[in-house]
Design a protein around this motif. Structure first.
Motif, PDB file in Angstrom:
ATOM      1  N   THR A 348       0.843  -1.181   0.000  1.00 46.75           N
ATOM      2  CA  THR A 348       0.000   0.000   0.000  1.00 46.75           C
ATOM      3  C   THR A 348       0.886   1.242   0.000  1.00 46.75           C
ATOM      4  O   THR A 348       2.104   1.144   0.033  1.00 46.75           O
ATOM      5  CB  THR A 348      -0.965  -0.013   1.208  1.00 46.75           C
ATOM      6  N   GLY A 349       0.276   2.412  -0.055  1.00 47.46           N
ATOM      7  CA  GLY A 349       1.024   3.665  -0.111  1.00 47.46           C
ATOM      8  C   GLY A 349       1.113   4.192  -1.538  1.00 47.46           C
ATOM      9  O   GLY A 349       0.885   3.469  -2.508  1.00 47.46           O
ATOM     10  N   ASP A 350       1.435   5.488  -1.673  1.00 45.93           N
ATOM     11  CA  ASP A 350       1.508   6.110  -2.994  1.00 45.93           C
ATOM     12  C   ASP A 350       2.472   5.387  -3.923  1.00 45.93           C
ATOM     13  O   ASP A 350       2.222   5.267  -5.125  1.00 45.93           O
ATOM     14  CB  ASP A 350       1.938   7.574  -2.862  1.00 45.93           C
ATOM     15  N   LYS A 351       3.582   4.922  -3.369  1.00 41.98           N
ATOM     16  CA  LYS A 351       4.559   4.195  -4.177  1.00 41.98           C
ATOM     17  C   LYS A 351       4.629   2.718  -3.783  1.00 41.98           C
ATOM     18  O   LYS A 351       5.603   2.031  -4.063  1.00 41.98           O
ATOM     19  CB  LYS A 351       5.931   4.858  -4.058  1.00 41.98           C
ATOM     20  N   CYS A 352       3.558   2.267  -3.140  1.00 40.68           N
ATOM     21  CA  CYS A 352       3.436   0.841  -2.778  1.00 40.68           C
ATOM     22  C   CYS A 352       4.674   0.355  -2.037  1.00 40.68           C
ATOM     23  O   CYS A 352       5.200  -0.724  -2.317  1.00 40.68           O
ATOM     24  CB  CYS A 352       3.197  -0.005  -4.033  1.00 40.68           C
ATOM     25  N   ASP A 353       5.136   1.165  -1.104  1.00 31.55           N
ATOM     26  CA  ASP A 353       6.349   0.838  -0.357  1.00 31.55           C
ATOM     27  C   ASP A 353       6.059   0.467   1.098  1.00 31.55           C
ATOM     28  O   ASP A 353       6.966   0.368   1.915  1.00 31.55           O
ATOM     29  CB  ASP A 353       7.337   2.013  -0.405  1.00 31.55           C
ATOM     30  N   LYS A 354       4.786   0.242   1.415  1.00 24.77           N
ATOM     31  CA  LYS A 354       4.417  -0.106   2.779  1.00 24.77           C
ATOM     32  C   LYS A 354       3.690  -1.450   2.794  1.00 24.77           C
ATOM     33  O   LYS A 354       2.837  -1.721   1.951  1.00 24.77           O
ATOM     34  CB  LYS A 354       3.514   0.967   3.389  1.00 24.77           C
ATOM     35  N   PHE A 355       4.059  -2.273   3.786  1.00 23.65           N
ATOM     36  CA  PHE A 355       3.346  -3.530   3.984  1.00 23.65           C
ATOM     37  C   PHE A 355       1.898  -3.254   4.391  1.00 23.65           C
ATOM     38  O   PHE A 355       1.585  -2.200   4.942  1.00 23.65           O
ATOM     39  CB  PHE A 355       3.980  -4.357   5.108  1.00 23.65           C
ATOM     40  N   CYS A 356       1.029  -4.223   4.127  1.00 22.77           N
ATOM     41  CA  CYS A 356      -0.305  -4.173   4.719  1.00 22.77           C
ATOM     42  C   CYS A 356      -0.167  -4.118   6.239  1.00 22.77           C
ATOM     43  O   CYS A 356       0.774  -4.666   6.810  1.00 22.77           O
ATOM     44  CB  CYS A 356      -1.126  -5.410   4.337  1.00 22.77           C
ATOM     45  N   SER A 357      -1.099  -3.459   6.901  1.00 22.86           N
ATOM     46  CA  SER A 357      -1.075  -3.419   8.361  1.00 22.86           C
ATOM     47  C   SER A 357      -1.284  -4.833   8.917  1.00 22.86           C
ATOM     48  O   SER A 357      -1.782  -5.728   8.220  1.00 22.86           O
ATOM     49  CB  SER A 357      -2.155  -2.474   8.883  1.00 22.86           C
ATOM     50  N   ILE A 358      -0.885  -5.009  10.174  1.00 23.71           N
ATOM     51  CA  ILE A 358      -0.983  -6.324  10.816  1.00 23.71           C
ATOM     52  C   ILE A 358      -2.423  -6.829  10.759  1.00 23.71           C
ATOM     53  O   ILE A 358      -3.374  -6.111  11.069  1.00 23.71           O
ATOM     54  CB  ILE A 358      -0.494  -6.239  12.271  1.00 23.71           C
ATOM     55  N   GLY A 359      -2.565  -8.064  10.321  1.00 25.59           N
ATOM     56  CA  GLY A 359      -3.884  -8.684  10.236  1.00 25.59           C
ATOM     57  C   GLY A 359      -4.548  -8.550   8.879  1.00 25.59           C
ATOM     58  O   GLY A 359      -5.636  -9.067   8.673  1.00 25.59           O
ATOM     59  N   LYS A 360      -3.866  -7.859   7.926  1.00 26.64           N
ATOM     60  CA  LYS A 360      -4.436  -7.657   6.599  1.00 26.64           C
ATOM     61  C   LYS A 360      -3.482  -8.185   5.534  1.00 26.64           C
ATOM     62  O   LYS A 360      -2.281  -8.276   5.744  1.00 26.64           O
ATOM     63  CB  LYS A 360      -4.705  -6.172   6.346  1.00 26.64           C
ATOM     64  N   PHE A 361      -4.032  -8.493   4.351  1.00 24.61           N
ATOM     65  CA  PHE A 361      -3.204  -8.945   3.243  1.00 24.61           C
ATOM     66  C   PHE A 361      -3.963  -8.777   1.945  1.00 24.61           C
ATOM     67  O   PHE A 361      -5.141  -8.398   1.921  1.00 24.61           O
ATOM     68  CB  PHE A 361      -2.800 -10.414   3.426  1.00 24.61           C
ATOM     69  N   GLY A 362      -3.268  -9.038   0.818  1.00 23.93           N
ATOM     70  CA  GLY A 362      -3.917  -9.093  -0.485  1.00 23.93           C
ATOM     71  C   GLY A 362      -4.022  -7.764  -1.200  1.00 23.93           C
ATOM     72  O   GLY A 362      -3.414  -6.763  -0.819  1.00 23.93           O
ATOM     73  N   ILE A 363      -4.822  -7.745  -2.277  1.00 20.46           N
ATOM     74  CA  ILE A 363      -5.015  -6.547  -3.095  1.00 20.46           C
ATOM     75  C   ILE A 363      -5.698  -5.470  -2.260  1.00 20.46           C
ATOM     76  O   ILE A 363      -6.712  -5.714  -1.607  1.00 20.46           O
ATOM     77  CB  ILE A 363      -5.849  -6.879  -4.344  1.00 20.46           C
ATOM     78  N   HIS A 364      -5.109  -4.270  -2.276  1.00 21.12           N
ATOM     79  CA  HIS A 364      -5.593  -3.129  -1.496  1.00 21.12           C
ATOM     80  C   HIS A 364      -5.610  -3.426   0.005  1.00 21.12           C
ATOM     81  O   HIS A 364      -6.240  -2.696   0.774  1.00 21.12           O
ATOM     82  CB  HIS A 364      -6.993  -2.701  -1.953  1.00 21.12           C
ATOM     83  N   CYS A 365      -4.948  -4.523   0.405  1.00 13.74           N
ATOM     84  CA  CYS A 365      -4.886  -4.908   1.826  1.00 13.74           C
ATOM     85  C   CYS A 365      -6.281  -5.049   2.438  1.00 13.74           C
ATOM     86  O   CYS A 365      -6.499  -4.751   3.618  1.00 13.74           O
ATOM     87  CB  CYS A 365      -4.063  -3.889   2.631  1.00 13.74           C
ATOM     88  N   LYS A 366      -7.222  -5.524   1.636  1.00  7.40           N
ATOM     89  CA  LYS A 366      -8.604  -5.625   2.112  1.00  7.40           C
ATOM     90  C   LYS A 366      -8.928  -6.974   2.747  1.00  7.40           C
ATOM     91  O   LYS A 366      -9.955  -7.109   3.421  1.00  7.40           O
ATOM     92  CB  LYS A 366      -9.565  -5.367   0.947  1.00  7.40           C
ATOM     93  N   GLU A 367      -8.069  -7.976   2.519  1.00  2.27           N
ATOM     94  CA  GLU A 367      -8.342  -9.297   3.080  1.00  2.27           C
ATOM     95  C   GLU A 367      -7.873  -9.376   4.539  1.00  2.27           C
ATOM     96  O   GLU A 367      -6.907  -8.704   4.920  1.00  2.27           O
ATOM     97  CB  GLU A 367      -7.637 -10.379   2.254  1.00  2.27           C
ATOM     98  N   THR A 368      -8.551 -10.177   5.329  1.00  2.00           N
ATOM     99  CA  THR A 368      -8.235 -10.319   6.753  1.00  2.00           C
ATOM    100  C   THR A 368      -7.612 -11.691   7.020  1.00  2.00           C
ATOM    101  O   THR A 368      -8.117 -12.709   6.538  1.00  2.00           O
ATOM    102  CB  THR A 368      -9.497 -10.151   7.614  1.00  2.00           C
ATOM    103  N   CYS A 369      -6.510 -11.702   7.773  1.00  2.00           N
ATOM    104  CA  CYS A 369      -5.859 -12.969   8.130  1.00  2.00           C
ATOM    105  C   CYS A 369      -6.821 -13.839   8.944  1.00  2.00           C
ATOM    106  O   CYS A 369      -7.732 -13.338   9.608  1.00  2.00           O
ATOM    107  CB  CYS A 369      -4.595 -12.706   8.951  1.00  2.00           C
ATOM    108  N   SER A 370      -6.587 -15.142   8.911  1.00  2.00           N
ATOM    109  CA  SER A 370      -7.498 -16.086   9.568  1.00  2.00           C
ATOM    110  C   SER A 370      -7.483 -15.958  11.087  1.00  2.00           C
ATOM    111  O   SER A 370      -8.457 -16.276  11.755  1.00  2.00           O
ATOM    112  CB  SER A 370      -7.125 -17.521   9.180  1.00  2.00           C
ATOM    113  N   GLY A 371      -6.358 -15.510  11.643  1.00  2.00           N
ATOM    114  CA  GLY A 371      -6.238 -15.459  13.101  1.00  2.00           C
ATOM    115  C   GLY A 371      -5.794 -16.770  13.718  1.00  2.00           C
ATOM    116  O   GLY A 371      -5.746 -16.902  14.939  1.00  2.00           O
TER     117      GLY A 371
END
Length: 543
Positions: A348-371
């Motif tokens: 994520t980020g303007d230059k896609c240089d940031k990881f998804c926040s903890i607990g998120k993944f995928g395109i646009h970081c919209k998916e949630t980890c299973s836990g």
């Protein structure tokens, strides 16, 4: 938490209550952290659960920035990045662009530039020499190697609808490729569209041959001189320009739409997009009132369509020499500032240089980890998989699938005990279950009842009338036989025809035998003799 730097990690030994550690780092925040994770085996001396009570946290360091030494009075080397250096020996924690070495006192070797001199000068720089700080060519460019903006449409394959009839004297007079031949005197031409025509729209497009980073588009519309300028501008008016990666209209991206004013016959617009097809489109719909000056029946004549952009893919900047972020979707970025037009999964980020926040993944970081990743670790920010494995009871790449019936434990690799009360059913995490009669042991019911006990969880004692107090560990039947004259409990129904446990009562009877005999089990009795008054013999004996 992703930016934390580990300074100290307590291990198996118990720490003193007055604790000190050396931690020679630079930072703004000092963080104390502790945890007690489920299903983790800690050393015997650890308190579980635990309570944190911090009385003092003392952080010693230099009050001034850019210094080091015992008294914090020695300046860090001038070329240290952000003037940060090791608090004891003064070595730089990073160098400014153009410098390298422990104390950043060595300039980049020829042909290299940037932070820690890790970047090579561009191959279009004369003698491969460049500014050691920013990589700018010192002696000029080799023109044929310079990746500057070029005309991407010149000579490329084109197409148009409603082509005008071929001129027998000049078959190429009105064809679509006239707009990309870079000869302004040759133009395209279509059948008319509009109120006096059965046709209402016209389209022309060029195939750039690949997906490129586009900067601007210029269109030269047929100019017959000042006498016909207003008519030609009225024919040109209302057009739109689209960018697409395919010929499917649903995938068109609007780059420019002409509005009420009449456009110049030499038209240019900035269109910073990525695409393979550049499409010109115009229409004259029936029963529509168009602005004053619009021609309601039009002929389209495109003399040149010039598309400027970077000849190389995955680059941006004035000279098309700066690489787009590797995490940009399809390596595509804004041709001016390098911001990504979309991010790869996990970024994520303007230059896609940031990881998804903890607990998120995928395109646009919209998916949630299973836990259910092992020990509450975070899932992979790209695909959601648990790289260190799953918590007990779960399986699959993302640990989203619970164990099937009869399985439990890490990656569902263990089978439930055959001694569970309900076959193939146990807790998916640790395999615990209610035991079948005759078995005990936590959690897997792997221990037979001790001698003298039977039933669920081996809580029941064998009857005292069983020889040697031994019985079947499942149902309590005597294994060796009965002792004459002992008592036993017999269950009878509390009401006629009733069978509920609530209606059962316990009655003690004395079993008298005419002689002592040993039998294998209760079902082998041939006769049971009950006397009307079983105590008479006892009374006569006493008297």
């Amino acid at each position: 938490m992703d930016d934390w730097f580990l300074c100290y990690k307590d291990k198996s030994e118990l720490p003193p209550l007055d604790f000190n550690a050396t931690c020679m780092k630079h930072g703004r925040y000092v963080i104390y952290y502790n945890e007690r994770l489920k299903e983790v085996t800690y050393p015997d001396s650890y308190q579980i659960p635990t309570t944190t009570e911090l009385c003092e946290v003392i952080v010693h360091g230099c009050a001034k920035k850019g210094v080091y030494g015992v008294n914090c009075d020695l300046p860090c080397p001038v070329n240290c990045q952000e003037q940060r250096c090791h608090i004891v020996n003064g070595s730089c924690l990073g160098c400014k662009p153009g410098w390298t070495g422990d104390t950043c006192d060595k300039q980049c070797d020829p042909g290299f530039y940037g932070e820690n001199c890790q970047k090579h000068c561009k191959d279009y720089c004369v003698n491969a020499t460049c500014n050691r700080t920013d990589g700018g060519c010192l002696a000029g460019y080799i023109q044929e190697n310079k990746p500057e903006k070029v005309d991407l449409a010149h000579g490329k394959t084109s197409y148009q609808t409603l082509s005008a009839p071929l001129d027998p004297q000049d078959p190429t007079r009105f064809i679509s490729s006239n707009a990309v031949d870079r000869d302004p005197s040759s133009c395209t031409r279509n059948y008319e569209i509009g109120r006096t025509s059965p046709h209402t729209s016209v389209l022309w497009r060029v195939n750039l041959g690949d997906i490129y980073s586009i900067y601007s588009i210029r269109i030269l519309f047929k100019d017959y001189g000042s006498v016909y300028e207003k008519r030609q501008r009225g024919r040109f008016a209302g057009f739109s320009i689209h960018i697409s990666n395919s010929t499917d209209r649903d995938n068109w991206f609007l780059c420019y739409k002409d509005k009420s004013g009449l456009p110049p016959l030499d038209f240019s617009t900035t269109c910073m997009k990525h695409g393979r097809y550049v499409i010109y489109y115009n229409e004259r719909l029936k029963n529509i009132t168009y602005p004053v000056g619009y021609q309601t029946t039009i002929i389209t004549e495109l003399c040149e369509v010039i598309v400027h952009g970077c000849a190389k893919k995955r680059v941006y900047g004035l000279n098309c020499d700066l690489p787009c972020s590797v995490n940009c979707q399809e390596h595509s970025c804004n041709i001016v500032n390098g911001t990504c037009l979309g991010c790869k999964p996990g970024w994520t980020g303007d230059k896609c240089d940031k990881f998804c926040s903890i607990g998120k993944f995928g395109i646009h970081c919209k998916e949630t980890c299973s836990g259910h990743c092992l020990n509450d670790t975070n899932c992979d920010h790209v695909n959601g998989s648990c790289n260190k494995g799953c918590d007990n009871g779960y399986t699959g790449d993302g640990c989203i699938k619970s164990c099937e019936r009869g399985l439990f434990g890490p990656d569902c690799s263990q089978k439930c005990s055959i001694n569970c009360h309900t076959p193939n059913e146990c807790t998916i995490t640790d395999g615990s279950c209610v035991c079948s009669p005759g078995w005990t042991g936590s959690p897997h019911c792997n221990k037979e009842c001790d001698e003298g006990f039977y039933g669920e969880n081996c809580h029941a004692h064998c009857r005292d009338y069983c020889i040697n107090a031994t019985c079947n560990r499942t149902d309590g039947n005597c294994l060796v036989g009965f002792i004459k004259g002992n008592t036993f409990e017999k269950e009878i129904d509390g009401e006629e025809g009733g069978h509920s446990d609530a209606n059962k009562i316990v009655q003690k009877d004395t079993i008298l035998y005419q002689e002592l005999h040993v039998i294998e089990n209760e079902s082998a009795y041939q006769e049971l003799h009950y006397e009307k008054n079983p105590y008479e013999n006892l009374e006569s004996t006493v008297n």
